[in-house]
Design an enzyme around this catalytic site. Sequence first.
Site, PDB file in Angstrom:
ATOM      1  CG  HIS A  65      45.107 119.718   6.752  1.00 46.31           C
ATOM      2  ND1 HIS A  65      44.294 119.348   5.077  1.00 46.31           N
ATOM      3  CD2 HIS A  65      45.644 119.102   6.943  1.00 46.31           C
ATOM      4  CE1 HIS A  65      44.238 118.365   6.060  1.00 46.31           C
ATOM      5  NE2 HIS A  65      45.347 118.047   6.748  1.00 46.31           N
ATOM      6  CG  ASP A 120      41.447 112.260  12.235  1.00 48.26           C
ATOM      7  OD1 ASP A 120      40.594 111.481  11.857  1.00 48.26           O
ATOM      8  OD2 ASP A 120      41.764 113.218  12.065  1.00 48.26           O
ATOM      9  NE  ARG A 131      40.603 108.165   5.340  1.00 48.26           N
ATOM     10  CZ  ARG A 131      41.586 107.260   4.926  1.00 48.26           C
ATOM     11  NH1 ARG A 131      40.848 106.461   3.792  1.00 48.26           N
ATOM     12  NH2 ARG A 131      42.103 106.696   5.747  1.00 48.26           N
TER      13      ARG A 131
HETATM   14  O1  PAF Z   1      45.931 113.064  10.683  1.00 49.73           O
HETATM   15  C1  PAF Z   1      46.821 112.446  10.177  1.00 49.73           C
HETATM   16  O2  PAF Z   1      46.491 113.325   9.437  1.00 49.73           O
HETATM   17  C2  PAF Z   1      47.715 111.522  10.505  1.00 49.73           C
HETATM   18  O3  PAF Z   1      46.959 110.510  11.474  1.00 49.73           O
HETATM   19  C3  PAF Z   1      48.726 112.412  11.337  1.00 49.73           C
HETATM   20  C4  PAF Z   1      48.714 112.841  12.536  1.00 49.73           C
HETATM   21  C5  PAF Z   1      49.414 112.961  10.617  1.00 49.73           C
HETATM   22  C6  PAF Z   1      49.949 111.659  11.193  1.00 49.73           C
HETATM   23  O4  PAF Z   1      50.152 110.019  10.339  1.00 49.73           O
END
Ligand code: PAF
Length: 286
Positions: free
Chosen positions: A38, A151, A188
Amino acid sequence: MPSVIRRASDLATLVADWRALSAKVGFVPTMGALHEGHASLVRAALEECNRVIVSIFVNPLQFDRPDDLERYPRVEKADIGYLADLGVHAVFVPAVAEIYPEGHVTRVVQSGLVDRLCGASRPGHFEGVLTVVLQLFNMVRPDRAYFGLKDYQQVAVIRRMVRDLHVPIEIRALPTLREKDGLAMSSRNALLEPRLRALAPRLRAAMIELDDAFAAGETSVARLTAELRAALAAIPDSRLDYAEIVDPDDLGPRAEARVGDLLAVALFLGPVRLIDNLRLGDERGP
Ligand code: PAF
């Protein structure tokens, strides 16, 4: 300290102030339990935009299993401290009722891409993702939004929504960050007990073996994935959700693998579902 905003009305005021300054607004939507992956999105947003806002919202609509939603890590205080250190300008931390008030019945439904990979094994997942993402986009009204390529399918379906619905936001997709042992960073991972955490790098190792076999000339998807399945089946306490080689654009299945195809895997280790992907022959990306 960043402004910590919990109400949609306060968010609207803040965004209007930013717009009045003609600030370029960067947005990083998250579900919290933040990590270096992040942080890389936030740093890119800070470099490219004048104001950066991060949302932390564990979106119930995108969970297909109640136990998964319940178990999802929630560490709001630590997350806000982490974001303060990174230098973001605001954090949006809405309650569920702020996003889905009584009577909220509208959903974003897509077909095609969402029916494959994670969408096939988690029915309704992408409807939940797209609904919350579009809603957050409308609330934050950023110029750019940042997502991680771990993702991959999520990025693809969001890009498609933005294109189809003419959402005036630029989607930036950044490479997956990894632990030293190769495990893709994910919120996770914190749920893996030490024994399972020690096994987790075998997922990436098996994927790299497949990529090596492809580089050595094997292109039969059946043979490549059979080897991979065998390697993953040997990991104790694991259960394969899917392992597929697909077209990177429409995520459709391939019979013969080509350079740049997407290898996408979802594997349960104990109760924890891990996903990872790589582009074949593409120097281990994304
Ligand atoms: O990738 C994520 O953390 C989630 O799928 C998101 C994009 C914040 C939507 O809830």
